[in-house]
Write an enzyme that holds these catalytic residues in place. Structure first.
Site, PDB file in Angstrom:
ATOM      1  N   GLY A 260      40.327   6.950  34.318  1.00 33.38           N
ATOM      2  CA  GLY A 260      39.394   5.852  34.528  1.00 33.38           C
ATOM      3  C   GLY A 260      37.960   6.307  34.686  1.00 33.38           C
TER       4      GLY A 260
ATOM      5  N   GLU B 214      36.760   6.640  31.227  1.00 35.23           N
ATOM      6  CA  GLU B 214      36.638   5.298  30.650  1.00 35.23           C
ATOM      7  C   GLU B 214      35.398   4.581  31.171  1.00 35.23           C
ATOM      8  OE1 GLU B 214      41.145   3.881  29.745  1.00 35.23           O
ATOM      9  OE2 GLU B 214      40.716   4.464  31.821  1.00 35.23           O
TER      10      GLU B 214
ATOM     11  N   GLU C  51      46.611   9.819  31.205  1.00 38.73           N
ATOM     12  CA  GLU C  51      47.580   8.783  31.576  1.00 38.73           C
ATOM     13  C   GLU C  51      48.972   9.031  31.013  1.00 38.73           C
ATOM     14  OE1 GLU C  51      43.472   6.958  31.874  1.00 38.73           O
ATOM     15  OE2 GLU C  51      44.529   8.254  30.430  1.00 38.73           O
TER      16      GLU C  51
END
Length: 258
Positions: A109, A112, A132
């Site tokens: 994240g 991201e 992930e």
């Protein structure tokens, strides 16, 4: 502004958000993301702030989402609360330029969110990854989408399927990162770039941002049409008149955002 999980500061025309959960390597818990959203809202509504910098400090940008907080969620939980979309995407919706200053780990994240920013400046210590796959899921905050658009299908697929880390040099070569600096110089160099952007017309910077983002999401013909209309529209602003007059008169322009 006072927060528990971030530090939000106004440095001249630059708003700086620093993730501040060192005990969890800045893992994105719900509280941190809510605070980030509030800070972004404040900076966006403040006319004195023209550029926003997002960083995690000199050791780590963010180790990703808080897995302990996520582990027991069900489909119903994530769907009902609109997980990720509700607050993470606020970064991508900012109209003002947003720069990610990344040092150390920028994983999952964290990577991201850095890609939601307008560009990434990295320390030579930065390491990027979408891990992930190693915990039985896939990137859910744009990792398979933004990463593919930035570095191409082959490299994005390899990174997402293996979860391996990519260092700053490779990240710059691949197109994920705009520039790489020695770790000790990252924030100083980032602030120089932010302050330079902040010195320009805030209307023009927002127009540039909208136009580049349109290129990222549409056809060439539609993108060119969008760009041309914004270019034409810029001639209705006082900043355009000031900028061109200052150029002709060989003086520094004073942009007012009008």
């Amino acid at each position: 502004m006072t927060f528990e999980n971030i530090i939000a500061e106004k440095k001249g025309a630059v708003g700086v958000i620093t993730f501040n959960r060192p005990h969890a390597l800045n893992a994105f818990c719900a509280a941190l993301m809510d605070e980030t959203t509030r800070a972004l809202d404040d900076f966006e509504s403040d006319d004195a702030i023209r550029v926003i910098v997002v960083t995690g400090g000199d050791k780590v940008f963010a180790a990703g989402a808080d897995i302990k907080e996520m582990a027991e969620k069900t489909f119903v939980d994530t769907f009902r609360e609109d997980f990720i979309t509700k607050n993470w995407e606020r970064v991508a919706r900012c109209r003002k330029p947003v720069i990610a200053a990344v040092a150390g780990y920028c994983l999952g994240g964290g990577n991201e969110l850095s890609m939601m920013c307008d560009f990434i400046l990295a320390a030579d210590t930065a390491k990027f990854s979408q891990p992930e796959i190693t915990i039985g899921t896939l990137p859910g905050a744009g990792g398979t989408q933004r990463l593919t658009r930035l570095v191409g299908k082959s490299k994005a697929m390899e990174l997402c399927l293996t979860g391996r880390m990519m260092d700053a040099v490779e990240a710059e070569r691949a197109g994920l990162v705009a520039r790489v600096f020695p770790a000790a110089d990252l924030m100083a160099e980032t602030m120089k770039i932010a302050e330079k952007i902040a010195s320009f017309s805030p209307l023009a910077t927002m127009m540039v941002k909208e136009s580049v983002n349109r290129a990222y999401e549409t056809t060439l013909a539609e993108g060119l049409r969008f760009e041309r209309r914004l270019f034409h529209a810029s001639f209705s602003t006082q900043d355009q008149k000031e900028g061109m007059e200052a150029f002709v008169e060989k003086r520094k322009a004073s942009f007012k955002g009008k």
